[in-house]
Design a protein around this motif. Structure first.
Motif, short mmCIF file in Angstrom:
data_model
loop_
_atom_site.label_atom_id
_atom_site.label_comp_id
_atom_site.label_asym_id
_atom_site.label_seq_id
_atom_site.Cartn_x
_atom_site.Cartn_y
_atom_site.Cartn_z
N ALA A 1 -14.45 8.62 35.74
CA ALA A 1 -13.30 9.30 35.12
C ALA A 1 -13.37 10.82 35.28
CB ALA A 1 -13.24 8.92 33.64
N ASP A 2 -14.56 11.40 35.21
CA ASP A 2 -14.70 12.86 35.34
C ASP A 2 -14.37 13.33 36.75
OD1 ASP A 2 -15.44 13.09 32.75
OD2 ASP A 2 -17.60 13.24 33.14
N PRO B 1 -10.66 3.06 33.19
CA PRO B 1 -10.53 4.51 33.30
C PRO B 1 -11.21 5.10 34.54
CG PRO B 1 -12.07 3.93 31.54
CD PRO B 1 -11.52 2.64 32.06
N TYR B 2 -11.88 4.25 35.31
CA TYR B 2 -12.55 4.67 36.54
C TYR B 2 -12.06 3.78 37.67
CZ TYR B 2 -15.15 0.93 34.32
OH TYR B 2 -15.48 -0.23 33.66
N ILE B 3 -12.47 4.08 38.90
CA ILE B 3 -12.13 3.24 40.05
C ILE B 3 -13.40 2.54 40.51
CG2 ILE B 3 -11.32 3.26 42.46
CD1 ILE B 3 -9.57 5.71 41.64
N ALA B 4 -13.31 1.21 40.57
CA ALA B 4 -14.49 0.40 40.95
C ALA B 4 -14.14 -0.44 42.16
CB ALA B 4 -14.89 -0.49 39.78
N GLY C 1 1.19 0.77 40.81
CA GLY C 1 -0.16 1.32 41.03
C GLY C 1 -0.34 2.78 40.68
N SER C 2 0.74 3.60 40.78
CA SER C 2 0.57 5.04 40.57
C SER C 2 0.76 5.47 39.12
CB SER C 2 1.56 5.81 41.46
OG SER C 2 2.86 5.73 40.93
N PHE C 3 0.96 4.51 38.20
CA PHE C 3 1.40 4.96 36.87
C PHE C 3 0.40 5.84 36.13
CE2 PHE C 3 -0.30 2.34 33.23
CZ PHE C 3 -1.14 1.50 33.92
N ILE C 4 -0.87 5.57 36.25
CA ILE C 4 -1.86 6.40 35.54
C ILE C 4 -2.07 7.72 36.29
CG2 ILE C 4 -4.27 6.58 34.81
CD1 ILE C 4 -4.20 3.61 34.17
N PHE C 5 -2.21 7.62 37.60
CA PHE C 5 -2.38 8.81 38.44
C PHE C 5 -1.21 9.76 38.24
CE2 PHE C 5 -1.87 10.41 43.03
CZ PHE C 5 -2.62 11.55 42.80
N LEU C 6 0.01 9.25 38.30
CA LEU C 6 1.19 10.10 38.18
C LEU C 6 1.23 10.78 36.81
CD1 LEU C 6 4.60 10.01 39.52
CD2 LEU C 6 4.52 9.75 37.07
#
Ligand code: IMP
Ligand code: MG
Length: 184
Positions: free
Chosen positions: A23-24, A178-181, A54-59
């Motif tokens: 997340a950091d 909250p992270y990418i795995a 797919g972009s909802f959190i990033f956006l």
């Protein structure tokens, strides 16, 4: 990176292979992208167009790091079913109602894999007389054979593994991590 204890709770015990971006790391990179986008658009109307789901959190994180006026809308395209291989069958399920003519359009995508989704969308959006059309992708696998428009803003050059979390899914699961795995 080792998986946190909460991974078991969040996934219902389904194993994830490893955390690729925590997340950091994501937050720092998203802030950098926001600054770069702010600088890249000194004038004109900016419409940030998120490709759902797919972009909802990033956006939502990205727009809060852009320090200039902007508008937000979404596109819904479906290219993957329940598999982990791109089908190339891109369907537009929701088309933005906002007029794109004369605006800077920044298309926000979670990940560029084969590039088929973007190639289709670039043709479609380019035909609507935007002032400019650029792509911002959180992740780029760099395996696409042909991209009609290369992404101007890229968060991370991603490994070829199938990634989940921070909006990315596998069969609609894991988007809330909250992270990418990597799954495998
Ligand atoms: P493309 O058309 O092959 O570039 O695929 C783009 C779309 O496929 C992305 O917007 C994602 O929804 C999905 N996708 C591609 N690779 C991955 C991955 O590693 N994890 C999760 N979704 C992916
Ligand atoms: Mg997906």
């Amino acid at each position: 990176m080792t998986l946190p204890e909460t991974a078991v709770k969040r996934t219902g015990g389904q194993p994830l292979a490893r955390i690729v971006y925590d997340a950091d790391v994501i937050a720092r990179r998203v802030a950098e992208l926001g600054s770069a986008i702010t600088v890249a658009y000194p004038d004109g109307e900016l419409l940030v167009l998120g490709l759902l789901k797919g972009s909802f959190i990033f956006l939502s994180d990205l727009v809060r790091q852009i320090e200039r006026p902007l508008q937000v809308d979404f596109l819904v395209a479906a290219s993957y079913g329940a598999g982990t291989v791109s089908s190339g069958d891109v369907r537009l399920l929701y088309d933005p109602e906002t007029d794109l003519a004369g605006k800077h359009i920044l298309l926000v995508e979670d990940i560029i894999d084969t590039g088929k989704t973007l190639n289709r969308l670039v043709t479609l959006l380019g035909a609507r007389q935007p002032r400019s059309l650029e792509i911002c992708a959180l992740l780029h696998k760099h395996i696409a054979e042909h991209l009609s428009l290369e992404a101007r803003f890229v968060g991370f050059d991603a490994p070829r593994a199938f990634l989940v979390g921070y909006g990315l899914d596998h069969a609609e699961n894991y988007r809330h991590l909250p992270y990418i795995a990597s799954l495998t």
